[in-house]
Design a protein around this motif. Structure first.
Motif, mmCIF file in Angstrom:
data_model
loop_
_atom_site.group_PDB
_atom_site.id
_atom_site.type_symbol
_atom_site.label_atom_id
_atom_site.label_comp_id
_atom_site.label_asym_id
_atom_site.label_seq_id
_atom_site.Cartn_x
_atom_site.Cartn_y
_atom_site.Cartn_z
ATOM 1 N N GLU A 57 0.228 -6.336 7.782
ATOM 2 C CA GLU A 57 -1.187 -6.010 7.977
ATOM 3 C C GLU A 57 -1.427 -5.382 9.351
ATOM 4 O O GLU A 57 -2.082 -4.345 9.466
ATOM 5 C CB GLU A 57 -2.037 -7.274 7.817
ATOM 6 C CG GLU A 57 -3.513 -6.997 8.033
ATOM 7 C CD GLU A 57 -4.381 -8.200 7.670
ATOM 8 O OE1 GLU A 57 -3.831 -9.195 7.165
ATOM 9 O OE2 GLU A 57 -5.586 -8.115 7.906
ATOM 10 N N PHE B 126 -2.910 -7.590 1.955
ATOM 11 C CA PHE B 126 -1.826 -6.975 2.710
ATOM 12 C C PHE B 126 -0.597 -7.883 2.628
ATOM 13 O O PHE B 126 -0.728 -9.103 2.703
ATOM 14 C CB PHE B 126 -2.214 -6.819 4.179
ATOM 15 C CG PHE B 126 -3.149 -5.676 4.429
ATOM 16 C CD1 PHE B 126 -2.684 -4.370 4.413
ATOM 17 C CD2 PHE B 126 -4.480 -5.904 4.685
ATOM 18 C CE1 PHE B 126 -3.544 -3.312 4.658
ATOM 19 C CE2 PHE B 126 -5.347 -4.840 4.927
ATOM 20 C CZ PHE B 126 -4.879 -3.539 4.915
ATOM 21 N N LEU C 190 -7.040 -2.716 2.044
ATOM 22 C CA LEU C 190 -5.999 -2.359 1.088
ATOM 23 C C LEU C 190 -6.643 -2.261 -0.293
ATOM 24 O O LEU C 190 -7.129 -3.260 -0.823
ATOM 25 C CB LEU C 190 -4.899 -3.413 1.101
ATOM 26 C CG LEU C 190 -3.671 -3.089 0.251
ATOM 27 C CD1 LEU C 190 -2.959 -1.852 0.775
ATOM 28 C CD2 LEU C 190 -2.716 -4.263 0.233
ATOM 29 N N VAL D 214 -4.742 2.675 0.947
ATOM 30 C CA VAL D 214 -5.586 2.006 1.931
ATOM 31 C C VAL D 214 -6.847 2.822 2.130
ATOM 32 O O VAL D 214 -6.792 4.044 2.281
ATOM 33 C CB VAL D 214 -4.826 1.871 3.268
ATOM 34 C CG1 VAL D 214 -5.702 1.241 4.324
ATOM 35 C CG2 VAL D 214 -3.555 1.066 3.070
ATOM 36 N N TRP E 296 1.240 1.957 -0.883
ATOM 37 C CA TRP E 296 -0.015 1.291 -0.592
ATOM 38 C C TRP E 296 -1.126 2.317 -0.531
ATOM 39 O O TRP E 296 -0.939 3.391 0.025
ATOM 40 C CB TRP E 296 0.044 0.572 0.751
ATOM 41 C CG TRP E 296 1.085 -0.474 0.828
ATOM 42 C CD1 TRP E 296 1.735 -1.079 -0.213
ATOM 43 C CD2 TRP E 296 1.617 -1.045 2.020
ATOM 44 N NE1 TRP E 296 2.634 -1.987 0.277
ATOM 45 C CE2 TRP E 296 2.585 -1.978 1.634
ATOM 46 C CE3 TRP E 296 1.367 -0.847 3.373
ATOM 47 C CZ2 TRP E 296 3.296 -2.735 2.562
ATOM 48 C CZ3 TRP E 296 2.077 -1.583 4.294
ATOM 49 C CH2 TRP E 296 3.024 -2.523 3.893
ATOM 50 N N ARG F 28 -1.853 -1.772 -4.318
ATOM 51 C CA ARG F 28 -0.471 -1.716 -3.895
ATOM 52 C C ARG F 28 0.414 -1.778 -5.117
ATOM 53 O O ARG F 28 0.180 -2.575 -6.027
ATOM 54 C CB ARG F 28 -0.149 -2.893 -2.976
ATOM 55 C CG ARG F 28 1.295 -2.884 -2.518
ATOM 56 C CD ARG F 28 1.589 -4.054 -1.616
ATOM 57 N NE ARG F 28 3.018 -4.039 -1.303
ATOM 58 C CZ ARG F 28 3.794 -5.116 -1.314
ATOM 59 N NH1 ARG F 28 3.289 -6.291 -1.599
ATOM 60 N NH2 ARG F 28 5.069 -5.022 -1.025
#
Ligand SMILES: [Zn+2]
Length: 113
Positions: free
Chosen positions: A9, A4, A35, A45, A43, A38
């Motif tokens: 985060e 992150f 995560l 997740v 991102w 990225r």
């Protein structure tokens, strides 16, 4: 596993923990947020439900004003497909990484299909 970005985060985990598992409706726990990949301001997740082990994936775009946007949750159909799939492993993350490397950056087109 991707890291992150510093300072993001807590906010990201807060965001994801406000969503519920599609399968059992339990709220996701922050500690189970990971995560996956990225690429600049996008991102990806993943979070695993602590109750039923369902894995859900979120795509999050970080805008210039630092307000993150949940682009699109998976559909019900995708949800059922994901439920039968193996958990994300390093190959999947590599695939996504390669996809993002080749990706033009046109997110609007990607999400308008
Ligand atoms: Zn669940």
């Amino acid at each position: 596993m991707a890291e992150f970005p510093a300072g993001q985060e807590h906010k990201l985990k807060q965001l994801i923990s406000s969503y519920r598992c599609h399968v059992c409706r339990r709220c996701f726990e922050r500690d189970h947020v990971r995560l996956a990949a990225r690429q600049e301001q996008l991102w990806i997740v993943s979070v695993r439900c602590s109750l039923c082990r369902n894995q859900q994936v979120f795509w999050i775009a970080l805008k210039d004003d630092q307000e993150e946007t949940l682009l699109e949750d998976v559909s019900q159909r995708e949800d059922r497909e994901f439920a039968t799939m193996a958990p994300i492993d390093s190959d999947d993350v590599l695939d996504m990484h390669e996809f993002l490397q080749a990706f033009s950056g046109d997110f609007q087109r990607l999400f308008s299909t």
